[in-house]
Structures are given as C-alpha cells and as structure tokens.
Scaffold this motif. Structure first.
Motif, PDB file in Angstrom:
ATOM      1  N   VAL A  46      -7.126 -29.422   9.390  1.00 13.46           N
ATOM      2  CA  VAL A  46      -6.290 -28.986  10.501  1.00 13.46           C
ATOM      3  C   VAL A  46      -4.863 -29.466  10.262  1.00 13.46           C
ATOM      4  N   ALA A  47      -3.917 -28.544  10.273  1.00 14.27           N
ATOM      5  CA  ALA A  47      -2.498 -28.887  10.209  1.00 14.27           C
ATOM      6  C   ALA A  47      -1.912 -28.807  11.607  1.00 14.27           C
ATOM      7  N   GLU A  48      -0.996 -29.699  11.924  1.00 15.61           N
ATOM      8  CA  GLU A  48      -0.422 -29.774  13.267  1.00 15.61           C
ATOM      9  C   GLU A  48       1.099 -29.658  13.182  1.00 15.61           C
ATOM     10  N   ILE A  49       1.654 -28.708  13.917  1.00 15.00           N
ATOM     11  CA  ILE A  49       3.109 -28.505  13.960  1.00 15.00           C
ATOM     12  C   ILE A  49       3.555 -28.615  15.407  1.00 15.00           C
ATOM     13  N   LYS A  50       4.380 -29.597  15.680  1.00 16.38           N
ATOM     14  CA  LYS A  50       4.879 -29.806  17.037  1.00 16.38           C
ATOM     15  C   LYS A  50       6.251 -29.150  17.200  1.00 16.38           C
ATOM     16  N   GLY A  51       6.421 -28.480  18.325  1.00 16.77           N
ATOM     17  CA  GLY A  51       7.690 -27.863  18.638  1.00 16.77           C
ATOM     18  C   GLY A  51       8.464 -28.704  19.621  1.00 16.77           C
TER      19      GLY A  51
ATOM     20  N   ASP B 270      11.140 -23.716  17.007  1.00 16.07           N
ATOM     21  CA  ASP B 270      11.757 -23.536  18.311  1.00 16.07           C
ATOM     22  C   ASP B 270      10.759 -22.903  19.279  1.00 16.07           C
ATOM     23  N   PHE B 271       9.707 -23.647  19.561  1.00 20.52           N
ATOM     24  CA  PHE B 271       8.718 -23.216  20.546  1.00 20.52           C
ATOM     25  C   PHE B 271       8.327 -24.431  21.371  1.00 20.52           C
ATOM     26  N   ASN B 272       7.764 -24.190  22.536  1.00 22.66           N
ATOM     27  CA  ASN B 272       7.447 -25.263  23.474  1.00 22.66           C
ATOM     28  C   ASN B 272       5.952 -25.574  23.442  1.00 22.66           C
ATOM     29  N   GLY B 273       5.588 -26.619  22.706  1.00 20.06           N
ATOM     30  CA  GLY B 273       4.186 -26.984  22.612  1.00 20.06           C
ATOM     31  C   GLY B 273       3.793 -27.327  21.195  1.00 20.06           C
ATOM     32  N   THR B 274       2.527 -27.109  20.882  1.00 17.58           N
ATOM     33  CA  THR B 274       1.974 -27.481  19.576  1.00 17.58           C
ATOM     34  C   THR B 274       1.192 -26.317  18.981  1.00 17.58           C
ATOM     35  N   VAL B 275       1.303 -26.155  17.670  1.00 24.07           N
ATOM     36  CA  VAL B 275       0.535 -25.149  16.939  1.00 24.07           C
ATOM     37  C   VAL B 275      -0.399 -25.864  15.962  1.00 24.07           C
ATOM     38  N   LEU B 276      -1.663 -25.468  15.948  1.00 21.24           N
ATOM     39  CA  LEU B 276      -2.648 -25.997  15.004  1.00 21.24           C
ATOM     40  C   LEU B 276      -3.057 -24.896  14.029  1.00 21.24           C
ATOM     41  N   LEU B 277      -3.185 -25.253  12.776  1.00 20.41           N
ATOM     42  CA  LEU B 277      -3.658 -24.322  11.757  1.00 20.41           C
ATOM     43  C   LEU B 277      -4.977 -24.854  11.218  1.00 20.41           C
TER      44      LEU B 277
END
Length: 381
Positions: free
Chosen positions: A58-63, A121-128
């Motif tokens: 799981v990769a985690e990208i925080k905005g 530039d997004f509000n929240g977190t994206v998981l891959l």
C-alpha cells in the motif's frame, strides 16, 4: 477534462514498464519481482509504502488538510497457461502468462503514482493498493486479514478491469452487481463395491451420482426466478478403476455463479437437498462440501464513477446498461468493508478474450485508467 496530459506524455515509459511485467509473469501470491519493480518506481517518485498481505503493498499520498481517504486497487498476478503471442515482449516463462491484463492494471496505478508525486493539490489522502493473488489465491482476503481496514480509514475504494468486447475508449459502470459470486462444491458418494456382473450384491454409487447430476441441472431452470441469473456447472466426475468393477466411491465437483446473494443462498440450499435426496433414494452415503469462494461484487457508488468517466471519455462513451459478468473478482471482498465502484475499460472489440493464450492488454487503456482515477480524486477530494 479528457485524458490527463501529464500521463499521456509519459505513455512510452509506462508501455515499457507494462511490457517488462508482461515478460516476467508471476503466479498467485508469489509476485516478488513485480512488487520489487513497483517499489522501485514508488522510490523514484518519493512515495512511501508498506507491505501488506502476502507480496502486496500500500502506497500512501497525503494531500492538503482533509480527513477523507480514497483508495485505488489493482491486481498483479498472472495465470498458469502458455502464451501464443509472438510479439517481442511475450512471456519469457513457459506455462505462465498475463492473460487477464493484470500487467496493465498494475502499470496504470504506477502511472497514477507518477502523477500524484507532482500533483498533491487535493484535500485528504490517496491510497494505492497493489494486490497479489487475485486469480483464486485469496489475495484480497490476505490484505484484509493483515488489517488493511484497521490500519487505514478507507472511505472509498475504486478499481477497474480491461474488458475485451467493449470498444476502446469506453468505460462501463454498473449500478449494483458488476461481477458474480463464485461457489465451489464437491460431493463424495459412497456405496458398496463389487463385480459388475453382480450388481445385486453391490450398492452402486454411480446411479446416485447420475441422479444428482440431473437434479443439479434443474436448479437454475426450475428454482431460480426467470428474471435472475445463475449458472451451475458440473466440472469433474471421478470414480472407478476397473472395466468390470463397481467402485465404492465416486466424486463429483461443480461451480456456481450468481449476481444476487439471495439466489446464492437458494442454490446452496437446493444443492444440499438434491444430494441428500439421491442418497436417501439409493441408500448410499453422500457428503457435500460447499465453499463460497467469492461474494457478488456490488458497486455502491456508481454515480461517482459515472461523473469521473464522463470527464475523461465523454458522456457518449460511458456505458451504463451492460449486463454484469458471471466471472468473479476478489475485489468483491473489499466492497464488504467500504463504499466504491469497479469499472470496465474497453480493451477493444477485436481483443482476444480474457484467460486466452492470445490475450494482450491494450496499452491505450493505461492513460484512460489513470485519468479516470484522477477524475475520481477530483470528484471526492
């Protein structure tokens, strides 16, 4: 919006990655080298990741500030079959090939990672989520059992499959059931063996098995409502070793697919009734082992996917009236824990079928899939 220009600009790079994965297929949960490749790209993009399940990550990208988490899942494993294509990047391993497009699914998520590395530039977190073992190896369950939904607050989860027979450039979104459940059953019928010339001193299991097979074939036709869909197939029958001998034991196996959990319940109950009834009539013992392999894959947020798809391919290329598939997908297990949607992206009208020795993932899907994921992020974050 259309296709994301940054993703399109890197298409040649993503093609090279996809072809590398295609040349080096790995089976089930043993996606060791594929995971290494994914990690090398995430390291290049400075995106943190953690191992989960068995050879999944799981990769985690925080905005920016925001407490909503949107996850995207792809599969990575290949199939145990020989490839009959003759292009330069065909499988280098006899008896293994990417015949279901997981090489392209995986690379599409790498493409999303490349974009998000420079655009947060997004509000929240994206998981891959890069998952192993989709092809019957319970990879999704291994991820869930390893605490995916405990370690991460997953508000939404999206995925896709390249789909043969759907025109390139089109995205299909199902409201409700998208792909079927899969159940497997095995029946062992035990009688009394003896010489074939003296059946009166035996108790022949084949007679009961014949009635079981006939009875099972009537379940869908006579017990399932005509507006519902169900498939029950007998896939194996084994018994006996002599031309002139009646065996003690006969085994049969079968496979069941439905797109409705109530129908799934009804079929399981009916299989048990047929087996018990035949055993009673013929005075044999019959043991049924019925296993629910995958649940129905039910989309809960098709409206989000439809809006995102329209942004990428246009209203006229979003298909919302395709029948659900009787194939199964272990993505269904994730939908038991969160909201989300699984879409099909056209692999082309002339594409070889899935699980076919001539199948190849359409490289042009990758920018469509990555752009679709970006549009989902735009919708929700």
């Amino acid at each position: 919006m259309g296709l994301n220009s940054e993703v399109v600009a890197l298409l040649d790079e993503f093609k090279a990655i996809r072809h590398q994965i295609h040349q080096n297929p790995e089976i089930g949960l043993e996606t060791v080298n594929t995971v290494k490749l994914v990690k090398s790209k995430l390291d290049e993009y400075s995106i943190p990741y953690k191992d989960i399940g068995v050879n999944s990550l799981v990769a985690e990208i925080k905005g920016n500030a925001g407490d909503t988490t949107v996850a995207f899942r792809v599969d990575m494993d290949a199939l145990e079959m020989s490839e009959e294509n003759d292009f330069a990047y065909k499988s280098q391993f006899e008896g293994r090939m990417h015949a279901c497009g997981h090489d392209g699914h995986c690379t599409s998520l790498i493409a999303l990672a490349a974009y998000l590395a420079k655009n947060r530039d997004f509000n929240g977190t994206v998981l891959l989520l890069f998952q192993s073992g989709e092809e019957g190896y319970e990879g999704a369950l291994r991820v869930i059992e390893d605490g995916f939904f405990d370690k991460y607050k997953v508000d939404y989860l999206f995925g896709f499959h390249g789909w043969p027979g759907l025109a390139s450039g089109k995205i299909a979104v199902h409201n409700g059931a998208c792909m079927a459940s899969e159940d497997r059953f095995e029946v062992h019928v035990t009688g009394k063996s003896g010489h074939a010339s003296m059946p009166h001193v035996c108790n022949e299991p084949f007679a009961a098995v014949a009635d079981i097979i006939k009875g099972l074939q009537t379940i869908v036709a006579r017990k399932i409502p005509s507006h519902e869909r169900g498939v029950l197939s007998i896939t194996q029958v084994h018994g006996g070793s002599l031309r002139n001998g009646i065996p003690d034991n006969v085994m049969l196996q079968g496979n069941v697919r439905t797109c409705n959990e109530d129908v799934q319940d009804l079929i399981e109950e009916s299989v048990a009734q047929v087996v018990k009834g035949a055993a009673t009539i013929y005075g044999v013992e019959a043991e049924l082992d019925y296993i629910r392999k995958h649940p129905v894959l039910v989309n809960s947020t098709p409206e989000v996917a439809i809006k995102a798809a329209q942004k990428v391919v246009g209203l006229e290329n979003v298909v919302t009236d395709m029948e659900s598939s009787m194939a199964a997908e272990d993505y269904a297990f994730f939908m038991k824990h969160t909201r989300g949607c699984y879409v099909w992206i056209g692999n082309g009208l002339d594409s070889a079928p899935l699980h076919n020795s001539k199948f190849d993932f359409n490289d042009d899907i990758m920018p469509i899939a990555a752009s679709f994921f970006i549009a989902v992020i735009d919708e929700l974050l």
